[in-house]
Design a protein around this motif. Structure first.
Motif, PDB file in Angstrom:
ATOM      1  N   ASP A  70     -78.411  93.798  31.009  1.00 34.83           N
ATOM      2  CA  ASP A  70     -76.848  93.878  31.799  1.00 34.83           C
ATOM      3  C   ASP A  70     -76.440  92.173  30.789  1.00 34.83           C
ATOM      4  N   ASN A  77     -73.507  91.967  25.025  1.00 37.48           N
ATOM      5  CA  ASN A  77     -73.475  93.324  24.434  1.00 37.48           C
ATOM      6  C   ASN A  77     -74.757  92.597  23.398  1.00 37.48           C
ATOM      7  N   TYR A  78     -75.378  93.955  23.029  1.00 39.81           N
ATOM      8  CA  TYR A  78     -76.646  94.333  22.122  1.00 39.81           C
ATOM      9  C   TYR A  78     -76.182  93.484  21.093  1.00 39.81           C
ATOM     10  N   ASP A  99     -74.700  91.030  20.344  1.00 37.59           N
ATOM     11  CA  ASP A  99     -74.639  89.225  20.061  1.00 37.59           C
ATOM     12  C   ASP A  99     -76.120  88.356  20.626  1.00 37.59           C
ATOM     13  N   THR A 100     -76.006  89.690  21.675  1.00 36.16           N
ATOM     14  CA  THR A 100     -77.395  88.963  22.045  1.00 36.16           C
ATOM     15  C   THR A 100     -78.840  88.944  21.433  1.00 36.16           C
ATOM     16  N   ASN A 142     -80.250 101.924  26.050  1.00 38.22           N
ATOM     17  CA  ASN A 142     -79.553 101.087  25.859  1.00 38.22           C
ATOM     18  C   ASN A 142     -78.100 102.450  25.221  1.00 38.22           C
ATOM     19  N   ASN A 143     -76.736 101.686  25.597  1.00 43.20           N
ATOM     20  CA  ASN A 143     -75.449 102.921  25.502  1.00 43.20           C
ATOM     21  C   ASN A 143     -76.250 103.845  26.124  1.00 43.20           C
ATOM     22  N   GLU A 180     -74.538 100.402  30.941  1.00 42.53           N
ATOM     23  CA  GLU A 180     -73.983  98.960  30.949  1.00 42.53           C
ATOM     24  C   GLU A 180     -74.838  97.680  30.139  1.00 42.53           C
ATOM     25  N   GLY A 181     -73.869  96.868  29.357  1.00 45.82           N
ATOM     26  CA  GLY A 181     -74.650  95.835  29.041  1.00 45.82           C
ATOM     27  C   GLY A 181     -75.650  95.969  27.619  1.00 45.82           C
ATOM     28  N   ALA A 182     -76.089  94.870  27.542  1.00 44.54           N
ATOM     29  CA  ALA A 182     -77.102  94.293  26.500  1.00 44.54           C
ATOM     30  C   ALA A 182     -78.355  95.356  26.791  1.00 44.54           C
ATOM     31  N   ASN A 211     -79.213 104.726  20.876  1.00 48.09           N
ATOM     32  CA  ASN A 211     -79.019 103.497  20.778  1.00 48.09           C
ATOM     33  C   ASN A 211     -78.770 103.189  19.898  1.00 48.09           C
ATOM     34  N   ASN A 247     -77.798 100.750  17.350  1.00 51.32           N
ATOM     35  CA  ASN A 247     -78.114  99.257  17.411  1.00 51.32           C
ATOM     36  C   ASN A 247     -79.714  99.631  17.120  1.00 51.32           C
TER      37      ASN A 247
END
Length: 302
Positions: A81, A84-85, A87-88, A111-112, A115-117, A171, A174
């Motif tokens: 969280d 996002n995946y 960028d992180t 993941n997905n 919410e959040g990475a 996921n 990603n």
């Protein structure tokens, strides 16, 4: 050595040795993951509990989940969280690649779905590390990149399993990252970095329900500082167990402190330790807790 379970409810490890090394196994399991496609969030949650593969790389004295872990050879970093995946994962990969350190990064099964990475990184170490060393390495890497990792997975009782990559419909967009052209992380060099500036990587604070409480006031007697640590663990053990260098150590300390300060009241000691243990995200088993009580009370002459 590699210790696996299917789901989080399995009480014994499946143990084997990979001749090419522990990180090789992690990389292979990331290249050829379990696939659970076209499942709902509830179905994935059930799969996670009962069928997803979990791993611990290192050395355990025995084959039971309750047995003591004495060393780990792969460092895991969990990010939940935050951002996002894409960028992180890029930020984390850039850092580790700059050190030329062998690593994998992959989306978790959540993941997905949440919410959040939601991602996990596994970093190869050049030697087995203790709980204290593991925490230092984790702290240096997370501070260097400015991310907030899930610290409950760092050293809960130094035996928390990490989920391997499971590819889902959610996921799949990603892609995992596998960096296999570098070298293992030089443990001793990174520990030196931590030891040179410990305050930078681990602030001298207690955390109670999200608030940081300074512990370095002047002219406070040692017994008061000592008691503040116990009170912090009674209120919020999840955030403060590392004040005693691990979950098991914290429970032992709380048990002894309660017994002493209630003039040997066995019932209060048992109820207090049980209550603190239940506040953890991964409490130790009732059988292990009973063994602790038997050992403590025998030592205390009860």
């Amino acid at each position: 050595m590699i210790y696996l379970t299917n789901g989080v409810r399995q009480r014994r490890y499946d143990v084997f040795k990979e001749t090419n090394g522990d990180f090789y196994h992690l990389a292979q399991m990331t290249r050829k993951p379990q696939e659970v496609l076209n499942k709902t969030a509830d179905q994935l949650a059930e799969y996670k509990l009962n069928m997803a593969k979990y791993v611990l790389y290192g050395r355990v004295v025995g084959v039971e989940r309750a047995d003591k872990v004495i060393g780990r050879t792969v460092l895991f970093i969990d990010i939940d969280d935050e951002g996002n995946y894409p960028d992180t994962s890029k930020s984390l990969n850039d850092l580790l690649e700059a050190y030329s350190v062998l690593h994998v990064i992959y989306p978790t099964i959540s993941n997905n779905v949440k919410e959040g990475a939601r991602l996990r990184a596994g970093v190869a170490l050049d030697r087995s590390v203790t709980a204290e060393e593991y925490l230092k390495l984790w702290s240096v890497l997370l501070t260097s990149i400015g991310l907030h990792g899930d610290d409950t997975a760092v050293n809960k009782s130094f035996k928390q399993l990490q989920g391997l990559y499971v590819k889902t419909s959610q996921n799949a967009e990603n892609e995992p990252i596998i960096y296999s052209d570098g070298h293992t992380l030089p443990v001793d060099e990174f520990i030196k970095i931590y030891d040179a500036s410990p305050k930078k990587y681990r602030k001298n604070t207690l955390s109670i329900n999200g608030f940081s409480v300074e512990t370095s006031k002047k002219n406070v007697p040692n017994w008061a500082e000592h008691n503040k640590k116990f009170i912090a663990c009674l209120l919020d053990p999840e955030s403060n167990y590392m004040l005693f260098d691990g979950w098991d150590n914290m429970l032992t300390a709380v048990g002894g402190w309660t017994f002493k300060n209630t003039y040997g009241d066995v019932r209060t000691t048992v109820e207090t330790v049980e209550a603190v243990n239940k506040l953890g995200s991964d409490p130790i088993s009732n059988s292990e807790l009973k063994h602790k009580f038997d050992t403590w009370f025998k030592r205390w002459g009860v």
